[in-house]
Design a protein around this motif. Structure first.
Motif, PDB file in Angstrom:
ATOM      1  N   SER A  27       0.817  -1.215   0.000  1.00 51.12           N
ATOM      2  CA  SER A  27       0.000   0.000   0.000  1.00 51.12           C
ATOM      3  C   SER A  27       0.850   1.264   0.000  1.00 51.12           C
ATOM      4  CB  SER A  27      -0.940   0.011   1.214  1.00 51.12           C
ATOM      5  OG  SER A  27      -0.196   0.068   2.425  1.00 51.12           O
ATOM      6  N   ASP A  30       2.531   3.717  -3.992  1.00 50.28           N
ATOM      7  CA  ASP A  30       2.231   5.014  -4.623  1.00 50.28           C
ATOM      8  C   ASP A  30       3.058   6.125  -3.985  1.00 50.28           C
ATOM      9  OD1 ASP A  30       0.875   6.600  -6.520  1.00 50.28           O
ATOM     10  OD2 ASP A  30      -0.593   7.209  -5.025  1.00 50.28           O
ATOM     11  N   GLU A  31       3.159   6.095  -2.674  1.00 51.25           N
ATOM     12  CA  GLU A  31       3.947   7.089  -1.935  1.00 51.25           C
ATOM     13  C   GLU A  31       5.429   6.981  -2.295  1.00 51.25           C
ATOM     14  OE1 GLU A  31       5.261   7.839   2.722  1.00 51.25           O
ATOM     15  OE2 GLU A  31       3.466   6.659   2.271  1.00 51.25           O
ATOM     16  N   GLN A  60      -5.468  -2.835  -6.784  1.00 52.20           N
ATOM     17  CA  GLN A  60      -4.552  -2.222  -5.828  1.00 52.20           C
ATOM     18  C   GLN A  60      -3.304  -1.633  -6.487  1.00 52.20           C
ATOM     19  OE1 GLN A  60      -3.677  -5.152  -2.770  1.00 52.20           O
ATOM     20  NE2 GLN A  60      -5.781  -5.925  -2.877  1.00 52.20           N
ATOM     21  N   PRO A  62      -1.159   0.928  -8.062  1.00 53.11           N
ATOM     22  CA  PRO A  62      -1.327   2.389  -7.997  1.00 53.11           C
ATOM     23  C   PRO A  62      -0.955   3.101  -9.297  1.00 53.11           C
ATOM     24  CG  PRO A  62       0.726   1.787  -6.950  1.00 53.11           C
ATOM     25  CD  PRO A  62       0.072   0.489  -7.366  1.00 53.11           C
ATOM     26  N   HIS A  64      -1.508   5.621 -12.303  1.00 52.45           N
ATOM     27  CA  HIS A  64      -2.223   6.865 -12.556  1.00 52.45           C
ATOM     28  C   HIS A  64      -2.716   6.878 -14.003  1.00 52.45           C
ATOM     29  CE1 HIS A  64      -0.188   9.277  -9.066  1.00 52.45           C
ATOM     30  NE2 HIS A  64      -0.521   8.049  -8.704  1.00 52.45           N
TER      31      HIS A  64
END
Length: 367
Positions: A27, A30-31, A60, A62, A64
């Motif tokens: 999770s 993306d960060e 899930q 990430p 864009h």
């Protein structure tokens, strides 16, 4: 008179720059990618194992709106030079140079991601770069997210590709991932047989790393711990495909990969390259087929390997070579022979006096 200097060369390898480990760590991807999104043309390429198409993981990823996502099937064959060249050309023609590449899948997806990151910045066919330190320019930023544990591809400096002439990796310090995300939650859905085959790749890495001339305290420390974890996963009181064992196997895979990075693989891997190149046999499965017949090279390792096979009731077919022509076996032998770095480690400086094409043909006939 000045005494002649003795030159000793030690490996000076580059490791993965950043690693995040733990359940749910996917999770954070993306960060993790956010600071790199301004690089080059401002988009990422996601390479995802087609196994996850239509499954929860698909939602899930990430990606864009500006990113490119490819779902790649690796069931029929391992990564090829032609596959990498075509993918590179398509991506550059569509959107130019990406900010980076993210591979999400097993060892084949890891190798595709590493190879693609290099070929996006190096001209010509990837066949030109199969070997050690042939890459001319650093690749783009690349991230590995393994979903199967065992191959060690997440930490290795090699992206193994099958070309028209040989099966050999693009190997240099720029091959290594900039970032890896080790999330044991992602390997929960792996089928039992492949859970075994891939896990055995780790175990075999360590057996070969330990039993050769390049083994040292550094490679031994990683191999020793990786094998301890493998024994717990495959022979321990709580052995089997459990969440706790997924955690252990993911760490064992990483450690096994680091062990062989400073040491080398040996007889089993050399033969598996021949089997994979000529017949297209998947790497981890090929290793298991071959390891079953190498008791004269790795007696303790093979005995324990067979114990694990029996414990988990894994069916490894025998008598395969009865269906192969002498020409096929000869081709496999030549592919395996042309891997001097593996034979140097496994046999020693005199390996060419020991390893012959006829000997290799006899080894393949054991299968």
């Amino acid at each position: 008179m000045v005494a002649a200097l003795t030159q000793t060369t030690h490996k000076n390898f580059k490791g993965v720059e950043k690693t995040v480990y733990g359940r749910g760590s996917f999770s954070q991807l993306d960060e993790i990618l956010a600071p790199r999104r301004a690089d080059n043309e401002g988009y990422f390429v996601f390479l995802v194992d087609n196994y996850f198409k239509g499954k929860p993981l698909e939602g899930q990823v990430p990606a864009h709106a500006e990113d490119l996502t490819y779902y790649i099937s690796v069931e029929e064959h391992e990564p090829t030079t032609d596959q990498i060249d075509r993918l590179r050309d398509e991506i550059l023609s569509k959107k130019g140079l990406p900010s980076g590449v993210v591979g999400i899948g097993g060892g084949s997806i890891m190798d595709i991601a590493k190879a693609l990151s290099l070929m996006l910045t190096n001209e010509g066919s990837s066949t030109l770069y199969q070997g050690l330190n042939l890459i001319k320019k650093p690749g783009v930023y690349h991230v590995g997210v393994p979903t199967i544990s065992g191959t060690g591809a997440e930490v290795s400096m090699t992206a193994v590709l099958t070309g028209p002439v040989k099966k050999l990796g693009l190997k240099c310090e720029w091959t290594v991932f900039n970032q890896i995300v080790l999330d044991p939650d992602l390997i929960a859905s792996v089928p039992r047989n492949w859970w075994f085959y891939t896990g055995m790749d780790t175990y075999i890495h360590c057996i070969e790393s330990e039993n050769g001339r390049m083994n040292n305290a550094y490679s031994h420390a990683y191999a020793e711990q990786a094998m301890k974890l493998c024994r717990e996963v495959y022979l321990g009181e709580n052995s089997g495909q459990t969440a706790e064992n997924d955690d252990k196997l993911m760490v064992a895979s990483m450690m096994g990969g680091l062990s062989l990075t400073y040491s080398e693989v040996g007889v089993c891997h050399a033969l598996s390259y021949g089997l994979s190149k000529i017949l297209g046999t998947r790497h981890c499965y090929a290793n298991c087929l071959i390891m079953n017949h190498l008791a004269d090279y790795y007696p303790q390792g093979v005995a324990e390997f067979k114990e694990m096979v029996a414990y988990h009731q894994i069916d490894l077919p025998k008598g395969l070579s009865k269906e192969w022509s002498d020409d096929t076996i000869t081709q496999m032998a030549h592919v395996s022979y042309n891997l001097p770095h593996m034979w140097l480690h496994a046999i020693g400086d005199n390996w060419q006096e020991v390893i012959t094409i006829d000997l290799l043909k006899d080894l393949f006939r054991r299968l």
